[in-house]
Motif scaffolding. Sequence first.
Motif, mmCIF file in Angstrom:
data_model
loop_
_atom_site.group_PDB
_atom_site.id
_atom_site.type_symbol
_atom_site.label_atom_id
_atom_site.label_comp_id
_atom_site.label_asym_id
_atom_site.label_seq_id
_atom_site.Cartn_x
_atom_site.Cartn_y
_atom_site.Cartn_z
ATOM 1 N N VAL A 35 8.344 -37.654 -19.619
ATOM 2 C CA VAL A 35 9.545 -37.212 -20.331
ATOM 3 C C VAL A 35 10.558 -36.623 -19.355
ATOM 4 O O VAL A 35 10.218 -35.764 -18.535
ATOM 5 N N THR A 40 12.506 -41.152 -24.212
ATOM 6 C CA THR A 40 12.881 -40.739 -22.871
ATOM 7 C C THR A 40 13.538 -41.912 -22.151
ATOM 8 O O THR A 40 13.326 -43.077 -22.508
ATOM 9 N N HIS A 58 15.406 -35.681 -26.243
ATOM 10 C CA HIS A 58 15.016 -36.981 -26.776
ATOM 11 C C HIS A 58 16.138 -37.667 -27.558
ATOM 12 O O HIS A 58 15.997 -37.973 -28.741
#
Length: 474
Positions: free
Chosen positions: A449, A73, A454
């Motif tokens: 996150v 993240t 990702h």
Amino acid sequence: MKNLLGLLLVVQLYSANSVAANACVDLFSGKQAPQARTVDKIQVKDRFVTLLNNLRATLSGKLATVWRSEWKTKLSVLRSNEYVYNLVKLNLSPETLSAVLKDLDPKSEGFTRQVHQRMYELQVKGQTNANDKLTVRDAPPPEGATDSTFTYYTKPLIDATGAAKHQPRIRTYLREVNFEKMTVDVPVAGSLANGSKVTITKKHDGAFDLNVNGESKVLTLNQMQSRFGQTFKMFAPHGKSYKLEIKSALDDMIQSPKYKNLNGNHNVQKLDVSLSQAQVDMLFAPLKAKNAEGQKAESLARLEKITHEISAKDPSLEARAKAIFAVLAEGVNGNPLFLQIEGATAYHRSAFESTSGFQTTVDRNQGVYLGNMYSPKGLKDPTVVLKNNNRLATGENDARHVELKLPINLVVDVMGVKFSDPKSATLVQHQPFDQGILHSVVGLYNGFVTNINHPGKFNYLRASATELITTDGH
């Protein structure tokens, strides 16, 4: 003094050639920027499924360097510091936590680095507590030096859907010395690309002892800066060789009802072998052949030669080397120019680990170097790239790249995994772990996150970096 004088001459020549090395600066600005940030992808067709299955079959044996899940993240400095603050608060005893956080400002730029350094110092002195659940992995560099992870990248390998499947990376570690910030009588050591060992020591009178392979010369601050610039770049002591990694994305799906930001396709396997500077130079040198057929034959011959060298040096690595170089051969079959370096990343990392099995890292001062990776002599060594190439860097909101990594057994036991190949489930080796600590950390990361996709560093920085830093610092 021949070697020492040679060092001085080489570094001065690199500096003098910096203008020529930056001839492509216009590609990073204005209308040319999108073109400069594009890297071709190579689709692996014929043997892709078989190749991937063969690699996964190594996961139960000695070939498996890594089989785990990874989440990434992007955070601001302030938000990243908040993550680290909560991480240590969850995992350190009150006594250790007090020592680590004393007089630190969680809002400062250097907070994470200072936390990491203090934890390491306590570990070395044996002053940690039996109740501490968190450790740090790497020794911080001496005062006045910064260590960075440097990674070359080739074109990525994708499947028929366009999803990335194999990412070859060639990684080493660098050390940059700021002469003015060094501590008296604390030596800073490293090495050059040719293997020469370098130690720089600041003296009480402000002079510097520069030692190369046992030969010393005393220079003033002005002499050091006039020869090398404000800083000196070399390989870190733990960067004596390169690690060639193949990171393969697996088709498994993480299915957690509780940590929904971490669900999806995040299982990876990573195989690696070590390469010398000479092997890296040979493997990724400009191709001499002028047509595609000749370039393919030349590239495949290089792969075969290095596979043989690795196997001859350590027969136990033969199967792993063959698996890795089979992936590279697939890249060559897809594009004869595959063994050409497209770019590189560099960053400073603070890595934290737990007795429960997780690892989390915070990367700062991230940058990507695109194109211009070769000089007339061949592939530029990393110290030259850092010295002479322009760098694309992140902005304020994504200044930090934060990862959480869990070995496959913990992913299965804490979150749940639907394996694309059911046989993989039988390969997982389950071990006891502290469920409370692990769940709290996974829950902590899940709350930070910002992007469920990702993205990795190289792809993300190419697409999203907002600042161009030229060799003159602007």
